[in-house]
Write an enzyme that holds these catalytic residues in place. Sequence first.
Site, PDB file in Angstrom:
ATOM      1  CD  GLU A 252       4.605 -25.530  15.731  1.00 42.86           C
ATOM      2  OE1 GLU A 252       4.401 -24.986  16.845  1.00 42.86           O
ATOM      3  OE2 GLU A 252       5.072 -26.670  15.596  1.00 42.86           O
ATOM      4  CB  CYS A 286       5.150 -20.441  18.045  1.00 40.33           C
ATOM      5  SG  CYS A 286       5.159 -22.220  18.325  1.00 40.33           S
ATOM      6  CD  GLU A 383       5.839 -15.395  17.099  1.00 40.83           C
ATOM      7  OE1 GLU A 383       5.423 -16.416  17.653  1.00 40.83           O
ATOM      8  OE2 GLU A 383       6.464 -15.408  16.032  1.00 40.83           O
TER       9      GLU A 383
END
Length: 492
Positions: A252, A286, A383
């Site tokens: 993930e 996330c 990110e």
Amino acid sequence: MNVQHFKMLINGAWTEAADGRRLDSMDPFTGEVWATIPRAGAADVEAAVDAAARALKAPAWREIAPSARAALMRKLADLIPPHAEMLADMETSDNGKLLSSTRGEVMALVKTFNYFAGLADKIEGIVAPAEFPGTLAYAQYEPIGVVAVIAPWNSPLLIAANKIANALAAGCTVVVKPSEFTSASTLAFARLFEEAGFPPGVVNVVTGTGPETGEALVTHPAVAKIQFTGGTETGRRINTMAASSFKRVVLELGGKSPNVVFDDCDLDAAIKGAILGIFTSSGQSCISGSRLLVQRNIHDRFVARLVEATRDVQLGDPRSASTQIGPISTAPQFHRIVSMLEQAQTEGAEAAMGGKAAANGLQFIEPTILINVHNDMTIAREEIFGPVLSVIPFEDEADAVRIANDTNYGLAAGVWTLDMARAFRMIKAIEAGTVWINTYRILSSTMPSTGYKESGLGSENGQRNIFNFLKPKSIYLNHGSRVSVPFLPESG
């Protein structure tokens, strides 16, 4: 400050690193060392994996009835509430997350372990139609083996526990490596496995750095499966290392999730959804909706209301009930966010609010709303993992889909519209493992979790996921028919 010194759990014993090395754990709010943890090397990882491998084959775990395995997991769940405040406080000390959030995450573990306990005795085999006379053909499922769990620093206990619960329900054994920045709560939680009655070696915890402890765990030949949550580049390296020995891998990874606001939405709900999507946990998630896509004809009005709604957000002590945004968890991440904000404004983005480190001299970033952002800017493509929202206008539904999918990531997305036909079109069109409609950030262990594109590999959670921790064994049982070999004469 009274510094706490933690030990690792290997084969039911609390131990130091073989060479005695330790790492400091910093409180991101105070900047002070509040705990130390062992820095495990290859020898410690070897001992932990060996313990897990031996526990996997030992009668105390291998021959336990599935219902008894479920009972152990439920006993563990029952032990969590009396220790919840201690675990939540440790996690807040480690990563600076609001105490109100860490309390909620710790209590969520009760549902997690009870849910997966319910699956432990639901693993059924297969009996195939009798294709061969006198032969019974059936398949049974067995635990895949030792599972390595590598957890991140943003929600260390919640994420690790989800992975552990999946593995234990299937009858696997586990070696956990939490982040070197946030190991204390996992080490404290591991004591509950002993109290619940799990056999030694079923759950082991080693602490240390990724390049040293993590790589030793990933490359160990006795590890059958790796479950990792963290950055995409680290995930890519883990996948490469694991491939050489054909380990199963579930990753993930990062996200740059679009939160799409159409002009027919409930504006009040969408404002709250945008705030919830990015400023919860200081943006250190996330699934954060870090790209806010707003239809152009409501863009300026929406941004004005968003700025007004977040102008008085309180930064401060994560243990204070009045604090709404806490510190950035680690110093490297703090400096990375500052650098990305400077680059964004160099590239032409404008801060409608915030845009820099807070002036309190601590590890805080001002809640930031950036406008004049284009989807090809670095701030819109990488990110950031902080309380930074990039607002990007779009023209129509097709344009929204184009911008939303124009990313290397595909972890999550949000859509705000009162047109349900449009909502279902967007669900189908958006390339993401989770899509929220008129809500954001709600998650459940009962639902599968997966990332598209560079946001992950494989799936976690949900009822069917337990089979990802199992391997089928096919059996053909001759129950009386004569075995015939063409080139041998038949016996009397």
